[in-house]
Scaffold this motif. Structure first.
Motif, PDB file in Angstrom:
ATOM      1  N   LEU A 151      75.331  46.033  50.834  1.00  0.00           N
ATOM      2  CA  LEU A 151      76.784  46.021  50.643  1.00  0.00           C
ATOM      3  C   LEU A 151      77.151  46.398  49.207  1.00  0.00           C
ATOM      4  CD1 LEU A 151      79.497  45.475  52.000  1.00  0.00           C
ATOM      5  CD2 LEU A 151      79.291  43.087  51.322  1.00  0.00           C
ATOM      6  N   THR A 152      76.359  45.900  48.265  1.00  0.00           N
ATOM      7  CA  THR A 152      76.636  46.202  46.859  1.00  0.00           C
ATOM      8  C   THR A 152      76.471  47.697  46.585  1.00  0.00           C
ATOM      9  OG1 THR A 152      75.829  43.997  46.296  1.00  0.00           O
ATOM     10  CG2 THR A 152      76.077  45.542  44.492  1.00  0.00           C
ATOM     11  N   VAL A 153      75.417  48.279  47.135  1.00  0.00           N
ATOM     12  CA  VAL A 153      75.192  49.718  46.950  1.00  0.00           C
ATOM     13  C   VAL A 153      76.331  50.521  47.591  1.00  0.00           C
ATOM     14  CG1 VAL A 153      73.709  51.647  47.662  1.00  0.00           C
ATOM     15  CG2 VAL A 153      72.676  49.572  46.724  1.00  0.00           C
ATOM     16  N   ILE A 154      76.755  50.096  48.770  1.00  0.00           N
ATOM     17  CA  ILE A 154      77.842  50.805  49.462  1.00  0.00           C
ATOM     18  C   ILE A 154      79.140  50.722  48.662  1.00  0.00           C
ATOM     19  CG2 ILE A 154      79.344  50.712  51.509  1.00  0.00           C
ATOM     20  CD1 ILE A 154      76.795  49.890  53.103  1.00  0.00           C
ATOM     21  N   TYR A 155      79.445  49.541  48.190  1.00  0.00           N
ATOM     22  CA  TYR A 155      80.675  49.393  47.402  1.00  0.00           C
ATOM     23  C   TYR A 155      80.622  50.239  46.130  1.00  0.00           C
ATOM     24  CZ  TYR A 155      82.715  45.552  50.151  1.00  0.00           C
ATOM     25  OH  TYR A 155      83.293  44.798  51.131  1.00  0.00           O
ATOM     26  N   ALA A 156      79.457  50.266  45.492  1.00  0.00           N
ATOM     27  CA  ALA A 156      79.347  51.000  44.231  1.00  0.00           C
ATOM     28  C   ALA A 156      79.322  52.510  44.462  1.00  0.00           C
ATOM     29  CB  ALA A 156      78.095  50.564  43.478  1.00  0.00           C
ATOM     30  N   ASP A 157      78.470  52.950  45.384  1.00  0.00           N
ATOM     31  CA  ASP A 157      78.192  54.385  45.466  1.00  0.00           C
ATOM     32  C   ASP A 157      79.024  55.126  46.501  1.00  0.00           C
ATOM     33  OD1 ASP A 157      76.440  53.863  43.495  1.00  0.00           O
ATOM     34  OD2 ASP A 157      74.651  53.880  44.764  1.00  0.00           O
ATOM     35  N   ILE A 158      79.524  54.412  47.506  1.00  0.00           N
ATOM     36  CA  ILE A 158      80.386  55.075  48.497  1.00  0.00           C
ATOM     37  C   ILE A 158      81.852  54.811  48.182  1.00  0.00           C
ATOM     38  CG2 ILE A 158      81.045  55.179  50.932  1.00  0.00           C
ATOM     39  CD1 ILE A 158      78.110  54.665  51.629  1.00  0.00           C
ATOM     40  N   GLU A 159      82.166  53.557  47.911  1.00  0.00           N
ATOM     41  CA  GLU A 159      83.560  53.217  47.613  1.00  0.00           C
ATOM     42  C   GLU A 159      83.913  53.451  46.145  1.00  0.00           C
ATOM     43  OE1 GLU A 159      86.160  51.850  49.875  1.00  0.00           O
ATOM     44  OE2 GLU A 159      84.743  53.145  50.911  1.00  0.00           O
ATOM     45  N   GLY A 160      82.906  53.514  45.291  1.00  0.00           N
ATOM     46  CA  GLY A 160      83.170  53.776  43.878  1.00  0.00           C
ATOM     47  C   GLY A 160      83.792  52.603  43.140  1.00  0.00           C
ATOM     48  N   LEU A 161      83.509  51.391  43.588  1.00  0.00           N
ATOM     49  CA  LEU A 161      84.077  50.219  42.918  1.00  0.00           C
ATOM     50  C   LEU A 161      83.338  49.935  41.614  1.00  0.00           C
ATOM     51  CD1 LEU A 161      84.642  47.608  45.798  1.00  0.00           C
ATOM     52  CD2 LEU A 161      86.104  49.472  45.051  1.00  0.00           C
ATOM     53  N   SER A 162      84.039  49.346  40.674  1.00  0.00           N
ATOM     54  CA  SER A 162      83.403  48.905  39.428  1.00  0.00           C
ATOM     55  C   SER A 162      82.619  47.616  39.701  1.00  0.00           C
ATOM     56  CB  SER A 162      84.465  48.631  38.373  1.00  0.00           C
ATOM     57  OG  SER A 162      85.210  47.477  38.736  1.00  0.00           O
ATOM     58  N   TYR A 163      81.752  47.235  38.759  1.00  0.00           N
ATOM     59  CA  TYR A 163      80.983  46.000  38.942  1.00  0.00           C
ATOM     60  C   TYR A 163      81.920  44.794  39.075  1.00  0.00           C
ATOM     61  CZ  TYR A 163      76.616  48.430  37.737  1.00  0.00           C
ATOM     62  OH  TYR A 163      75.526  49.265  37.729  1.00  0.00           O
ATOM     63  N   GLU A 164      82.973  44.831  38.302  1.00  0.00           N
ATOM     64  CA  GLU A 164      83.935  43.723  38.349  1.00  0.00           C
ATOM     65  C   GLU A 164      84.592  43.634  39.732  1.00  0.00           C
ATOM     66  OE1 GLU A 164      86.892  44.008  35.325  1.00  0.00           O
ATOM     67  OE2 GLU A 164      87.731  42.039  35.763  1.00  0.00           O
ATOM     68  N   GLU A 165      84.964  44.765  40.271  1.00  0.00           N
ATOM     69  CA  GLU A 165      85.585  44.785  41.603  1.00  0.00           C
ATOM     70  C   GLU A 165      84.598  44.337  42.676  1.00  0.00           C
ATOM     71  OE1 GLU A 165      88.835  48.424  41.165  1.00  0.00           O
ATOM     72  OE2 GLU A 165      86.711  48.905  41.332  1.00  0.00           O
ATOM     73  N   ILE A 166      83.339  44.748  42.535  1.00  0.00           N
ATOM     74  CA  ILE A 166      82.330  44.343  43.515  1.00  0.00           C
ATOM     75  C   ILE A 166      82.096  42.833  43.429  1.00  0.00           C
ATOM     76  CG2 ILE A 166      79.935  44.598  44.268  1.00  0.00           C
ATOM     77  CD1 ILE A 166      80.012  47.438  43.055  1.00  0.00           C
ATOM     78  N   ALA A 167      82.049  42.332  42.200  1.00  0.00           N
ATOM     79  CA  ALA A 167      81.856  40.889  42.014  1.00  0.00           C
ATOM     80  C   ALA A 167      82.989  40.123  42.699  1.00  0.00           C
ATOM     81  CB  ALA A 167      81.801  40.548  40.521  1.00  0.00           C
ATOM     82  N   GLU A 168      84.185  40.605  42.544  1.00  0.00           N
ATOM     83  CA  GLU A 168      85.350  39.979  43.171  1.00  0.00           C
ATOM     84  C   GLU A 168      85.243  40.047  44.702  1.00  0.00           C
ATOM     85  OE1 GLU A 168      87.923  38.531  41.689  1.00  0.00           O
ATOM     86  OE2 GLU A 168      89.286  38.334  43.414  1.00  0.00           O
TER      87      GLU A 168
END
Lengths: 197, 176
Positions: A148-165
């Motif tokens: 999920l973290t990889v998907i949020y970062a690399d597909i959705e382009g979220l920042s680390y802060e957004e992923i943490a949230e």
């Protein structure tokens, strides 16, 4: 007294239904593709992606009263999806996941892939399908939280802060999950490095 | 910065999620260390491969399927009545009550008077809507969390914020 009760219930029922549902239906219309794509990459197949996406929207609807309208809906939806996806996939047997060594099947008729490039010929499309299949298979081997973290970062382009949230954790954990997740992906994909990477 | 440290930070470096000083230190290290440069390149390519996955779209009638599931997501009769009553009174609700109302488990009653005489009046209104269940009620002066989080075992009545002169909002949760 009973008549009054019934009358009130009838009157308010129409108002409640139309207000909330109309707003929520518009949000589903707007965000379902984005949610579905994430669900598909989490689940690795259309049947589970549909279940996950529907479950996320149903849970979002149940808690719609807690959604603060000044925040973007997708940020709120990410949080709900994270819970639904992790909970559901952890309980689920992984029978539907493909092995890396299996041949990559084309998509079934029920859903389609967005064509990447209108100018790409049939050969490129087939090759691209195979690549996607191999990357998807590798993704599916990751622990759910890494995936999920990889998907949020690399597909959705979220920042680390957004992923943490979205995943209810801290930035250090996000950083660690991405680091380990990508290394695992690299090891899974090393046999295909030339064509994939 | 040594190789071990660089290796640990390389993924965050690829994402540009380090401080300026760390970014510079790693950039400098990569220009001098072939092994770490190779590590960087492989992680960058993994990220690129995932980010290039094509968007998968659902079947065309998927939105209708979701709508249908939402229709089926049944509330109990009491919850349904509560949500509808709350929405009916939505314009008169405090923010807390409005949020709880939309949460789908609430009934809002209008009664006059303060907290002291809340019980008989709320019970009266409650009885009008719910009959014998009116006796199964607990009271709170305010509520800042969804009823599900409070862990209460009986429905709640909350004396809400004053909405109209001479009238006070009372909130009844029907979580059971």
């Amino acid at each position: 007294m009973e008549a009054a009760e019934v009358e009130l219930a009838e009157v308010v029922s129409e108002g409640a239904r139309s207000e909330d549902r109309r707003e929520f239906d518009r949000l589903v219309e707007r965000y379902h593709k984005q949610a579905y794509n994430i669900a598909y990459r989490m689940a690795g197949n259309h049947a589970d992606a549909e279940d996950l996406t529907q479950e996320a929207f149903i849970r979002a609807y149940r808690f719609f009263g807690q959604y603060r309208r000044e925040l973007p809906f997708d940020s709120w939806l990410y949080k709900i999806m994270s819970n639904v996806f992790i909970d559901t996939l952890r309980r689920k047997p992984k029978a539907r996941f493909r092995s890396l060594d299996e041949p990559v099947m084309t998509e079934d008729g029920e859903a389609q892939l967005d064509l990447p490039d209108a100018s790409a010929g049939p050969e490129e499309a087939v090759l691209s399908n195979e690549m996607d299949g191999r990357i998807q298979a590798a993704l599916s081997t990751l622990p759910e939280t890494f995936r999920l973290t990889v998907i949020y970062a690399d597909i959705e382009g979220l920042s680390y802060e957004e992923i943490a949230e979205a995943t209810n954790t801290n930035i250090g954990t996000v950083r660690s999950r991405l680091h380990r997740g990508r290394r695992l992906l690299r090891s899974k994909l090393k046999n295909y490095a030339d064509e994939l990477l | 910065m040594n190789c071990r440290r660089v290796a640990n930070l390389i993924s965050a470096y690829v994402d540009g999620e380090l401080s300026g000083a760390e970014m510079l230190a790693i950039r400098r290290h990569l220009s001098e260390c072939a092994e770490c440069a190779e590590e960087y390149e492989s992680i960058r390519l993994v990220k690129q491969a995932v980010s290039r996955l094509r968007a998968v779209v659902p079947r065309k009638d998927f939105v209708a399927a979701v709508a249908s599931r939402l229709d089926e997501a049944r509330l109990t009769p009491y919850q349904r009545f509560a949500a509808r009553a709350a929405a009916f009174l939505q314009g008169k609700l405090s923010p807390v009550a409005a949020a709880l109302a939309a949460y789908g488990v609430a009934l809002v009653l209008m009664t006059a008077g303060g907290i002291d005489d809340l019980t008989p009046q709320a019970a009266h209104s409650f009885a009008a809507a719910l009959g014998s269940r009116a006796n199964e009620v607990a009271f709170l002066r305010e509520m800042n969390r969804p009823p599900a989080d409070l862990g209460v075992s009986v429905p709640l009545v909350v004396a809400g914020e004053r909405a109209d002169p001479g009238a006070e909002l009372h909130f009844v949760s029907l979580t059971r």
